[in-house]
Design an enzyme around this catalytic site. Structure first.
Site, mmCIF file in Angstrom:
data_model
loop_
_atom_site.group_PDB
_atom_site.id
_atom_site.type_symbol
_atom_site.label_atom_id
_atom_site.label_comp_id
_atom_site.label_asym_id
_atom_site.label_seq_id
_atom_site.Cartn_x
_atom_site.Cartn_y
_atom_site.Cartn_z
ATOM 1 N N GLU A 112 2.154 12.059 138.326
ATOM 2 C CA GLU A 112 1.057 11.126 138.068
ATOM 3 C C GLU A 112 1.222 10.455 136.706
ATOM 4 O OE1 GLU A 112 -2.800 12.627 140.465
ATOM 5 O OE2 GLU A 112 -1.939 14.137 139.134
ATOM 6 N N GLU A 132 -0.087 19.154 145.602
ATOM 7 C CA GLU A 132 -1.425 19.739 145.581
ATOM 8 C C GLU A 132 -1.913 20.179 146.955
ATOM 9 O OE1 GLU A 132 -1.142 17.229 141.851
ATOM 10 O OE2 GLU A 132 -0.465 17.089 143.934
#
Length: 262
Positions: A112, A132
């Site tokens: 990210e 995730e």
């Protein structure tokens, strides 16, 4: 904890995530330090481009699980995510161009961070993922928003839903990475060379490119062109724009300003 240090070399700065023993996990203090580094570099008008790099053999393994596992209630995680996303937004909206030097794994929050940068350099065997989903959650620092804007939607959806990993070679093939380095060791120097190339050009061009693409992302083509015309006109009227055209006519290399600004 992953600390952050800033190295300057002329008009190029490098932000280094310095927590190599744990693969540079990103915690609250790391996010705060990244934000402070970005603001500091923006205030230094000599800096024209920035590289983000991870110390050791990884870019970043992601959010600091040790910190997150110590949260007792929802509000603590929510505050962490706010701090993280705020730091990445500073990179995204900064007038400075940012190049991610992905020298190894960029997982979860590490990817990210790289997605918030403008350009990315990888090596073929590097690993990029938003894993995730394997923990029963989704990315919370912009991954679900930035990845589908940089990859074909189906591929991004697969990576997010299943936590699938892609290699640096695949990232380059898909256009997620701008440059494929020959080795992990070459990633940093290649990223710094790319940043130096950006720094050598007209200072307003990267800044206006970032703002133009951001402002017109949801526009129609016609509306985007209206904004493009205004930006192109402003740049033509700038000192560097005038110098660039004059240099072309005179068949010489342009001498752009050494600092950012009009």
């Amino acid at each position: 904890m992953t600390s952050v240090r800033v190295e300057r070399d002329g008009s190029v700065a490098t932000i280094v995530l310095d927590g190599a023993t744990r693969l540079n996990p990103i915690g609250t203090k790391t996010c705060t330090a990244i934000a402070a580094a970005v603001r500091d570099l923006e205030a230094d008008t000599r800096i024209r481009a920035v590289v983000v790099h991870g110390a050791g053999r990884a870019f970043s393994a992601g959010a600091d699980i040790d910190e997150i596992s110590g949260f007792d209630h929802r509000d603590q995680f929510e505050q962490f995510i706010h701090t993280f996303t705020d730091a990445l937004e500073l990179i995204e909206v900064s007038p400075l161009p940012f190049v991610a030097a992905i020298n190894g794994a960029a997982m979860g929050g590490g990817l990210e961070l790289a997605l918030a940068c403008d350009l990315r350099v990888v090596h073929a065997a590097g690993k990029l993922a938003l894993p995730e989903a394997k923990l029963g959650v989704l990315p919370g620092a912009g991954g679900t928003q930035r990845l589908p804007r940089l990859l074909p939607r189906g591929i991004a959806t697969e990576m997010i839903m299943l936590g699938r990993t892609i290699t640096g070679a695949r990232a380059h093939e898909l256009g997620l990475a701008n440059h494929l380095s020959d080795s992990p060791e070459a990633v940093l120097s290649d990223a710094q060379a790319l940043a130096a190339e950006l720094a050598a050009g007209a200072g307003l061009v990267p800044q206006m490119t970032k703002s133009l693409l951001r402002e017109t992302a949801a526009c129609t083509v016609a509306d985007g062109i209206v904004r493009e015309r205004a930006v192109a006109t402003d740049l033509h009227a700038s000192a560097d724009g005038q110098e660039g055209f004059q240099a072309f006519v005179e068949r010489r290399a342009p001498q752009f300003r050494k600092e950012r600004g009009l």
